[in-house]
Design a protein around this motif. Structure first.
Motif, PDB file in Angstrom:
ATOM      1  N   THR A 168       0.828  -1.201   0.000  1.00  5.17           N
ATOM      2  CA  THR A 168       0.000   0.000   0.000  1.00  5.17           C
ATOM      3  C   THR A 168       0.863   1.253   0.000  1.00  5.17           C
ATOM      4  OG1 THR A 168      -1.781  -1.153   1.157  1.00  5.17           O
ATOM      5  CG2 THR A 168      -1.794   1.248   1.245  1.00  5.17           C
ATOM      6  N   GLU A 169       1.966   1.220   0.732  1.00  7.75           N
ATOM      7  CA  GLU A 169       2.888   2.367   0.737  1.00  7.75           C
ATOM      8  C   GLU A 169       3.453   2.623  -0.657  1.00  7.75           C
ATOM      9  OE1 GLU A 169       6.006   2.088   3.616  1.00  7.75           O
ATOM     10  OE2 GLU A 169       4.618   1.633   5.263  1.00  7.75           O
ATOM     11  N   VAL A 170       3.831   1.558  -1.350  1.00  4.24           N
ATOM     12  CA  VAL A 170       4.370   1.723  -2.703  1.00  4.24           C
ATOM     13  C   VAL A 170       3.281   2.253  -3.637  1.00  4.24           C
ATOM     14  CG1 VAL A 170       5.406   0.549  -4.681  1.00  4.24           C
ATOM     15  CG2 VAL A 170       6.146  -0.033  -2.354  1.00  4.24           C
ATOM     16  N   LEU A 171       2.077   1.716  -3.519  1.00  5.76           N
ATOM     17  CA  LEU A 171       0.959   2.220  -4.324  1.00  5.76           C
ATOM     18  C   LEU A 171       0.754   3.710  -4.083  1.00  5.76           C
ATOM     19  CD1 LEU A 171      -1.619   1.957  -6.074  1.00  5.76           C
ATOM     20  CD2 LEU A 171      -2.826   1.300  -3.975  1.00  5.76           C
ATOM     21  N   ASP A 172       0.717   4.119  -2.826  1.00  3.99           N
ATOM     22  CA  ASP A 172       0.502   5.533  -2.507  1.00  3.99           C
ATOM     23  C   ASP A 172       1.629   6.400  -3.083  1.00  3.99           C
ATOM     24  OD1 ASP A 172      -1.852   4.968  -1.200  1.00  3.99           O
ATOM     25  OD2 ASP A 172      -0.947   4.959   0.806  1.00  3.99           O
ATOM     26  N   GLU A 173       2.852   5.900  -3.001  1.00  2.74           N
ATOM     27  CA  GLU A 173       3.976   6.647  -3.577  1.00  2.74           C
ATOM     28  C   GLU A 173       3.816   6.799  -5.082  1.00  2.74           C
ATOM     29  OE1 GLU A 173       8.879   6.478  -3.864  1.00  2.74           O
ATOM     30  OE2 GLU A 173       7.745   4.662  -3.368  1.00  2.74           O
ATOM     31  N   LEU A 174       3.458   5.710  -5.753  1.00  2.00           N
ATOM     32  CA  LEU A 174       3.294   5.764  -7.205  1.00  2.00           C
ATOM     33  C   LEU A 174       2.172   6.722  -7.602  1.00  2.00           C
ATOM     34  CD1 LEU A 174       3.759   1.983  -8.052  1.00  2.00           C
ATOM     35  CD2 LEU A 174       5.239   3.854  -8.793  1.00  2.00           C
ATOM     36  N   LEU A 175       1.035   6.636  -6.920  1.00  6.59           N
ATOM     37  CA  LEU A 175      -0.080   7.515  -7.265  1.00  6.59           C
ATOM     38  C   LEU A 175       0.264   8.980  -6.995  1.00  6.59           C
ATOM     39  CD1 LEU A 175      -3.168   5.450  -6.058  1.00  6.59           C
ATOM     40  CD2 LEU A 175      -2.306   5.747  -8.389  1.00  6.59           C
ATOM     41  N   THR A 176       1.050   9.238  -5.960  1.00  6.21           N
ATOM     42  CA  THR A 176       1.492  10.614  -5.696  1.00  6.21           C
ATOM     43  C   THR A 176       2.386  11.113  -6.826  1.00  6.21           C
ATOM     44  OG1 THR A 176       1.348  10.335  -3.298  1.00  6.21           O
ATOM     45  CG2 THR A 176       2.787  12.089  -4.113  1.00  6.21           C
ATOM     46  N   LEU A 177       3.292  10.270  -7.274  1.00  4.04           N
ATOM     47  CA  LEU A 177       4.175  10.655  -8.381  1.00  4.04           C
ATOM     48  C   LEU A 177       3.374  10.908  -9.654  1.00  4.04           C
ATOM     49  CD1 LEU A 177       7.088   8.115  -7.766  1.00  4.04           C
ATOM     50  CD2 LEU A 177       7.258  10.618  -7.594  1.00  4.04           C
ATOM     51  N   TRP A 178       2.486   9.995  -9.980  1.00  5.63           N
ATOM     52  CA  TRP A 178       1.692  10.105 -11.201  1.00  5.63           C
ATOM     53  C   TRP A 178       0.720  11.287 -11.150  1.00  5.63           C
ATOM     54  CZ3 TRP A 178       1.966   7.561 -15.822  1.00  5.63           C
ATOM     55  CH2 TRP A 178       2.724   6.394 -15.885  1.00  5.63           C
ATOM     56  N   SER A 179       0.429  11.788  -9.978  1.00  4.92           N
ATOM     57  CA  SER A 179      -0.563  12.859  -9.820  1.00  4.92           C
ATOM     58  C   SER A 179       0.063  14.241  -9.649  1.00  4.92           C
ATOM     59  CB  SER A 179      -1.457  12.568  -8.599  1.00  4.92           C
ATOM     60  OG  SER A 179      -2.133  11.336  -8.738  1.00  4.92           O
ATOM     61  N   ALA A 180       1.357  14.366  -9.839  1.00  7.69           N
ATOM     62  CA  ALA A 180       2.023  15.656  -9.650  1.00  7.69           C
ATOM     63  C   ALA A 180       1.399  16.719 -10.557  1.00  7.69           C
ATOM     64  CB  ALA A 180       3.516  15.519  -9.945  1.00  7.69           C
ATOM     65  N   PRO A 181       1.271  17.958 -10.076  1.00  5.27           N
ATOM     66  CA  PRO A 181       0.568  19.008 -10.822  1.00  5.27           C
ATOM     67  C   PRO A 181       1.135  19.300 -12.213  1.00  5.27           C
ATOM     68  CG  PRO A 181       0.929  19.677  -8.547  1.00  5.27           C
ATOM     69  CD  PRO A 181       1.697  18.420  -8.746  1.00  5.27           C
ATOM     70  N   ALA A 182       2.433  19.125 -12.400  1.00  9.51           N
ATOM     71  CA  ALA A 182       3.052  19.453 -13.692  1.00  9.51           C
ATOM     72  C   ALA A 182       2.775  18.397 -14.754  1.00  9.51           C
ATOM     73  CB  ALA A 182       4.562  19.631 -13.525  1.00  9.51           C
ATOM     74  N   ARG A 183       2.135  17.315 -14.383  1.00 10.14           N
ATOM     75  CA  ARG A 183       1.870  16.225 -15.333  1.00 10.14           C
ATOM     76  C   ARG A 183       0.526  16.464 -16.031  1.00 10.14           C
ATOM     77  NH1 ARG A 183       4.242  10.844 -14.089  1.00 10.14           N
ATOM     78  NH2 ARG A 183       6.044  11.163 -12.739  1.00 10.14           N
ATOM     79  N   HIS A 184       0.596  16.998 -17.212  1.00  4.52           N
ATOM     80  CA  HIS A 184      -0.614  17.276 -17.966  1.00  4.52           C
ATOM     81  C   HIS A 184      -1.010  16.080 -18.833  1.00  4.52           C
ATOM     82  CE1 HIS A 184      -0.486  21.505 -16.765  1.00  4.52           C
ATOM     83  NE2 HIS A 184       0.820  21.373 -16.873  1.00  4.52           N
ATOM     84  N   TYR A 185      -0.016  15.288 -19.279  1.00  6.34           N
ATOM     85  CA  TYR A 185      -0.311  14.056 -20.011  1.00  6.34           C
ATOM     86  C   TYR A 185       0.199  12.830 -19.272  1.00  6.34           C
ATOM     87  CZ  TYR A 185      -0.122  10.138 -23.144  1.00  6.34           C
ATOM     88  OH  TYR A 185      -0.271   8.873 -23.664  1.00  6.34           O
ATOM     89  N   HIS A 186       1.425  12.843 -18.796  1.00  4.52           N
ATOM     90  CA  HIS A 186       2.016  11.679 -18.138  1.00  4.52           C
ATOM     91  C   HIS A 186       1.496  11.591 -16.699  1.00  4.52           C
ATOM     92  CE1 HIS A 186       4.769  12.443 -21.522  1.00  4.52           C
ATOM     93  NE2 HIS A 186       4.909  11.125 -21.525  1.00  4.52           N
ATOM     94  N   ASN A 187       0.210  11.305 -16.604  1.00 11.04           N
ATOM     95  CA  ASN A 187      -0.479  11.344 -15.320  1.00 11.04           C
ATOM     96  C   ASN A 187      -1.309  10.071 -15.126  1.00 11.04           C
ATOM     97  OD1 ASN A 187      -2.648  11.725 -17.071  1.00 11.04           O
ATOM     98  ND2 ASN A 187      -2.743  13.931 -16.726  1.00 11.04           N
ATOM     99  N   VAL A 188      -2.197  10.083 -14.135  1.00  9.70           N
ATOM    100  CA  VAL A 188      -2.949   8.871 -13.827  1.00  9.70           C
ATOM    101  C   VAL A 188      -3.888   8.475 -14.967  1.00  9.70           C
ATOM    102  CG1 VAL A 188      -2.799   9.012 -11.309  1.00  9.70           C
ATOM    103  CG2 VAL A 188      -4.627  10.239 -12.513  1.00  9.70           C
ATOM    104  N   GLU A 189      -4.321   9.429 -15.780  1.00  8.55           N
ATOM    105  CA  GLU A 189      -5.155   9.068 -16.932  1.00  8.55           C
ATOM    106  C   GLU A 189      -4.353   8.223 -17.919  1.00  8.55           C
ATOM    107  OE1 GLU A 189      -8.153  11.060 -20.257  1.00  8.55           O
ATOM    108  OE2 GLU A 189      -6.605  12.309 -19.328  1.00  8.55           O
ATOM    109  N   HIS A 190      -3.125   8.638 -18.198  1.00 11.72           N
ATOM    110  CA  HIS A 190      -2.249   7.854 -19.078  1.00 11.72           C
ATOM    111  C   HIS A 190      -1.975   6.478 -18.481  1.00 11.72           C
ATOM    112  CE1 HIS A 190       0.992   6.654 -21.683  1.00 11.72           C
ATOM    113  NE2 HIS A 190       1.908   6.784 -20.743  1.00 11.72           N
ATOM    114  N   LEU A 191      -1.694   6.433 -17.193  1.00 11.49           N
ATOM    115  CA  LEU A 191      -1.479   5.155 -16.508  1.00 11.49           C
ATOM    116  C   LEU A 191      -2.699   4.250 -16.677  1.00 11.49           C
ATOM    117  CD1 LEU A 191      -0.053   3.234 -14.493  1.00 11.49           C
ATOM    118  CD2 LEU A 191      -1.018   4.635 -12.651  1.00 11.49           C
ATOM    119  N   HIS A 192      -3.869   4.788 -16.427  1.00 11.53           N
ATOM    120  CA  HIS A 192      -5.098   4.008 -16.508  1.00 11.53           C
ATOM    121  C   HIS A 192      -5.358   3.540 -17.930  1.00 11.53           C
ATOM    122  CE1 HIS A 192      -9.592   3.474 -16.378  1.00 11.53           C
ATOM    123  NE2 HIS A 192      -9.245   2.822 -15.290  1.00 11.53           N
ATOM    124  N   GLU A 193      -5.135   4.393 -18.915  1.00 14.16           N
ATOM    125  CA  GLU A 193      -5.343   4.007 -20.307  1.00 14.16           C
ATOM    126  C   GLU A 193      -4.392   2.889 -20.723  1.00 14.16           C
ATOM    127  OE1 GLU A 193      -7.158   8.047 -22.380  1.00 14.16           O
ATOM    128  OE2 GLU A 193      -4.984   7.751 -22.380  1.00 14.16           O
TER     129      GLU A 193
END
Length: 215
Positions: free
Chosen positions: A25-50
């Motif tokens: 769970t800690e690793v998941l939370d870390e990954l989601l925090t990284l993927w959700s950084a404000p500067a990520r307009h494309y390389h974000n959780v939407e891209h991950l999910h797709e």
């Protein structure tokens, strides 16, 4: 992050993580925090999910181990992303090795995941079928419907907002023309059939837009 999106991502992570429990769970939370950084307009959780959805669509054609390795590689492939640096893939592969090692993953799988992540740098033809599939998944955005592609194209510019327009235009044209010049953009038959024609049309349109733009 929308609740449904997070739930989908949590399920995906639980299906491929080496173990469950607090550390996973800690690793998941870390990954989601990284993927959700404000500067990520494309390389974000939407891209991950797709990307994970593209993998799920072809899961029946893969071995269990192959599917799991690609899923882990997708989770980590843009975990480190900064448009101002040139080693994002290598840094993401290093993070994958560290975190998967902490979770008790086997050295063979860790090495495979690292290679798959490095394949997404798109600097050379992947050496394995899994690598070719990983690259096709990463590039699936190029063959999406025009409105989704255009939103992606605009998001890439937003990620490179620090680059002066003319420099961005020159660099982006080089990247797009290189993809269009490939004999085939996609290597896996299913992706070629689904996305090749649309990707070429999208790239043509994006190139024409950049060529005619002044600022």
């Amino acid at each position: 992050m929308q609740e449904k999106l997070r739930t989908d991502l949590e399920r995906s992570w639980a299906a491929c993580a080496p173990v469950g429990g607090p550390l996973a769970t800690e690793v998941l939370d870390e990954l989601l925090t990284l993927w959700s950084a404000p500067a990520r307009h494309y390389h974000n959780v939407e891209h991950l999910h797709e990307c994970l959805a593209e993998l799920a669509a072809v899961a029946g054609d893969l071995s269990t181990r192959g599917h799991r390795s690609i899923a882990l590689a997708i989770w980590f492939h843009d975990a480190i992303y900064d448009a101002a640096r040139h080693d994002n893939e290598a840094a993401s592969a290093d993070l994958a090795a560290a975190r998967l090692g902490q979770l008790g993953e086997s050295p063979d799988v860790i090495a495979t995941v690292g290679r798959l992540i490095l394949d997404t740098a798109h600097r050379a033809e992947p050496a394995t079928p899994e690598g070719r599939l990983m690259v096709d998944i990463d590039l699936s955005i190029l063959g999406k419907p025009a409105d989704r592609f255009d939103r992606y194209d605009a998001a890439i510019r937003a990620e490179y907002a620090h680059v002066p327009w003319q420099d961005y235009r020159t660099g982006r044209l080089k990247v797009l023309r290189a993809f269009l010049a490939r004999p085939a953009i996609y290597g896996a038959t299913c992706f070629k059939a689904a996305y090749e024609d649309a990707a070429r049309a999208n790239l043509d349109r994006a190139i024409s837009r950049l060529e005619s733009a002044r600022n």
